[in-house]
Design a protein around this motif. Structure first.
Motif, PDB file in Angstrom:
ATOM      1  N   THR A 139      -4.499 114.527  29.282  1.00 25.40           N
ATOM      2  CA  THR A 139      -5.116 115.230  30.420  1.00 25.40           C
ATOM      3  C   THR A 139      -4.624 116.664  30.600  1.00 25.40           C
ATOM      4  OG1 THR A 139      -3.405 114.287  31.857  1.00 25.40           O
ATOM      5  CG2 THR A 139      -5.493 113.095  31.721  1.00 25.40           C
ATOM      6  N   SER A 140      -3.722 117.127  29.740  1.00 19.87           N
ATOM      7  CA  SER A 140      -3.248 118.513  29.886  1.00 19.87           C
ATOM      8  C   SER A 140      -2.692 119.023  28.562  1.00 19.87           C
ATOM      9  CB  SER A 140      -2.155 118.599  30.962  1.00 19.87           C
ATOM     10  OG  SER A 140      -1.009 117.908  30.531  1.00 19.87           O
ATOM     11  N   VAL A 141      -2.522 120.347  28.502  1.00 20.19           N
ATOM     12  CA  VAL A 141      -1.972 120.993  27.302  1.00 20.19           C
ATOM     13  C   VAL A 141      -0.769 121.832  27.719  1.00 20.19           C
ATOM     14  CG1 VAL A 141      -2.423 122.672  25.471  1.00 20.19           C
ATOM     15  CG2 VAL A 141      -4.234 121.128  26.179  1.00 20.19           C
ATOM     16  N   ASP A 142       0.343 121.699  26.997  1.00 19.69           N
ATOM     17  CA  ASP A 142       1.509 122.564  27.192  1.00 19.69           C
ATOM     18  C   ASP A 142       1.679 123.433  25.959  1.00 19.69           C
ATOM     19  OD1 ASP A 142       3.485 121.748  29.627  1.00 19.69           O
ATOM     20  OD2 ASP A 142       2.303 120.027  28.979  1.00 19.69           O
ATOM     21  N   VAL A 143       1.914 124.728  26.178  1.00 18.83           N
ATOM     22  CA  VAL A 143       2.133 125.661  25.068  1.00 18.83           C
ATOM     23  C   VAL A 143       3.376 126.484  25.399  1.00 18.83           C
ATOM     24  CG1 VAL A 143       1.178 127.632  23.806  1.00 18.83           C
ATOM     25  CG2 VAL A 143      -0.326 125.768  24.497  1.00 18.83           C
ATOM     26  N   ALA A 144       4.282 126.621  24.433  1.00 18.90           N
ATOM     27  CA  ALA A 144       5.508 127.392  24.681  1.00 18.90           C
ATOM     28  C   ALA A 144       5.852 128.255  23.473  1.00 18.90           C
ATOM     29  CB  ALA A 144       6.672 126.450  24.987  1.00 18.90           C
ATOM     30  N   VAL A 145       6.519 129.377  23.754  1.00 16.69           N
ATOM     31  CA  VAL A 145       7.077 130.227  22.695  1.00 16.69           C
ATOM     32  C   VAL A 145       8.587 130.069  22.746  1.00 16.69           C
ATOM     33  CG1 VAL A 145       7.456 132.600  21.929  1.00 16.69           C
ATOM     34  CG2 VAL A 145       5.226 131.920  22.774  1.00 16.69           C
ATOM     35  N   GLY A 167       8.084 117.771  24.676  1.00 15.21           N
ATOM     36  CA  GLY A 167       7.100 117.826  23.588  1.00 15.21           C
ATOM     37  C   GLY A 167       7.066 119.161  22.881  1.00 15.21           C
ATOM     38  N   VAL A 168       7.128 120.259  23.644  1.00 19.05           N
ATOM     39  CA  VAL A 168       7.039 121.581  22.986  1.00 19.05           C
ATOM     40  C   VAL A 168       8.318 121.897  22.215  1.00 19.05           C
ATOM     41  CG1 VAL A 168       5.243 122.619  24.421  1.00 19.05           C
ATOM     42  CG2 VAL A 168       7.613 122.752  25.191  1.00 19.05           C
ATOM     43  N   ILE A 169       9.483 121.475  22.736  1.00 16.93           N
ATOM     44  CA  ILE A 169      10.737 121.702  21.998  1.00 16.93           C
ATOM     45  C   ILE A 169      10.735 120.867  20.716  1.00 16.93           C
ATOM     46  CG2 ILE A 169      13.251 121.364  22.036  1.00 16.93           C
ATOM     47  CD1 ILE A 169      13.170 122.148  25.017  1.00 16.93           C
ATOM     48  N   GLY A 170      10.250 119.623  20.808  1.00 14.04           N
ATOM     49  CA  GLY A 170      10.154 118.780  19.615  1.00 14.04           C
ATOM     50  C   GLY A 170       9.196 119.359  18.584  1.00 14.04           C
ATOM     51  N   ALA A 171       8.096 119.952  19.083  1.00 11.71           N
ATOM     52  CA  ALA A 171       7.105 120.555  18.170  1.00 11.71           C
ATOM     53  C   ALA A 171       7.732 121.714  17.396  1.00 11.71           C
ATOM     54  CB  ALA A 171       5.895 121.044  18.973  1.00 11.71           C
TER      55      ALA A 171
END
Length: 393
Positions: free
Chosen positions: A85-91, A377-381
């Motif tokens: 239901t959502s998207v997280d994006v990180a740099v 999730g973003v750190i794991g990615a």
């Protein structure tokens, strides 16, 4: 685009600097078990490629002071966590510190084209904010099974239109950098392993309770994906014989009885039966009920909401008890949106696992909530893509 390390020694040094931060040459030599002359050769090559940078003098250990080195502070990686239901994006930088993080509601059922337009728009915003000129790699998590070598989702139950979509290939072309793709729960497990509650544990289970339920299985410090990438799909283990129909076509699956979606449905049913004034008023205000509403009602002391959470925790604990007896992990981490249900949920899961599993398996077994919340999730990615980029060409 970043050069890759030339050999296994360089790859090992890059990972040590990623996981431990800036370090002296002397200490790196100790950790990598390299002679001083061999270390000097490899570090000098890494300095030439621009993967590492000099970082001043180290503290004295007696004798001549050693020079510090660190990963190049200009390296930038993109982490993308696509949920139902959502998207997280990180740099992040190469040491996996999050420099900027955006979240956007998005229904994964809108299909890969719509979702990736959103992802690229969010990545563009992070670039425009001055956080990155370009990306040296990107890691992507999706909420379904992934054929890992190709980076392709395989018949994901809650992702119509995604089966066989070449996520890795398409995004690699769009972003102009290497891309790796994995199941979102595996990446959350890697995030907690890198910077969260599982930092010192090499065998653990990470259970995500969100719209669906999944489990990341980490063995000897590495994610276990299984032969076809579907290891850890515990939401479709039967929890209730002849129970409710599930989206997968079977009956009585854990996910059909306890997940964000099941919780919302049970809450609605409780309101219709006049069992909860608290949930009824939330339904009136919001026009709908979610797992978050059940969490808030429970926090306000609503007996029905607390009962729903306890029952769900007990069912999850039943399935986990079997896994604990089979796998004998050193830690069980509970994460995902439903961690808003917090300690009520945790207590029910613990009670069931400790009651059902053999004492030898649970004697020293912590069952805890994840530490990283929405950044797991973003750190794991990013951990996944740096594992790939920091290996020999």
């Amino acid at each position: 685009m970043t050069e890759r390390p030339a050999n296994a020694h360089q790859a090992q040094l890059l990972r040590l600097l990623r996981d431990g931060g800036p370090n002296s040459r002397a200490r790196l030599g100790d950790q990598a078990d390299l002679s001083r002359s061999k270390l000097a050769v490899e570090v000098d090559r890494l300095l030439e490629t621009g993967l590492v940078a000099a970082d001043g003098l180290a503290a004295s250990r007696g004798g001549r002071r050693s020079h510090n080195v660190r990963l190049n502070p200009r390296l930038r990686f993109l982490g993308v966590d696509i949920g139902a239901t959502s998207v997280d994006v990180a740099v992040t930088n190469a040491e996996l510190d999050v420099l900027g993080h955006l979240n956007h509601p998005m229904d994964v059922r809108e299909g890969p084209v719509a979702v990736f337009e959103q992802v690229l728009s969010m990545a563009g915003k992070l670039k425009a904010a001055g956080l990155a000129e370009e990306f040296d790699g990107a890691g992507i998590g999706v909420p379904g099974p992934v054929r890992f070598p190709e980076g392709v989702p395989v018949s994901p139950p809650i992702m119509p239109g995604w089966d066989g979509f070449p996520v890795r290939e398409v995004l690699s072309q769009e972003l102009g950098c290497p891309v790796m793709v994995d199941n979102d729960v595996n990446l959350m497990a890697m995030g907690e392993q890198h910077a969260g509650v599982a930092r010192s544990v090499s065998d653990f289970l990470f259970v995500k309770i969100g719209t669906g339920i999944g489990c990341g299985v980490v063995v000897g410090g590495e994610v276990h994906r299984g032969v076809t990438g579907s290891a850890g799909d515990i939401g479709h283990i039967q929890a209730v014989p002849d129970g409710r129909p599930c989206a997968c076509g079977n009956r009585g699956c854990l996910e059909a009885h306890f997940s964000g979606a099941a919780l919302a449905r049970d809450a609605l049913e409780a309101v219709e039966r006049g069992r909860s004034a608290e949930l009824a008023s939330r339904l009136e205000t919001n026009g709908t009920l979610t797992g978050a509403d059940v969490a808030a009602a429970a926090a306000a002391g609503d007996a029905t909401a607390l009962g729903l959470i306890r029952e769900g925790g007990t069912r999850t604990g039943q399935v986990l008890a079997g896994l604990v007896s089979f796998f004998n992990p050193g830690l069980v981490v509970i994460g995902g949106e439903v961690t808003g249900l917090g300690h009520t949920l945790l207590a029910a899961i613990r009670t069931q696992v400790y009651r059902q599993s053999p004492p030898l398996a649970t004697g020293n077994l912590p069952i805890v909530l994840g530490e990283l919340g929405p950044t797991a999730g973003v750190i794991g990615a990013v951990r996944l893509i740096t594992d790939h980029v920091f290996q020999p060409a």
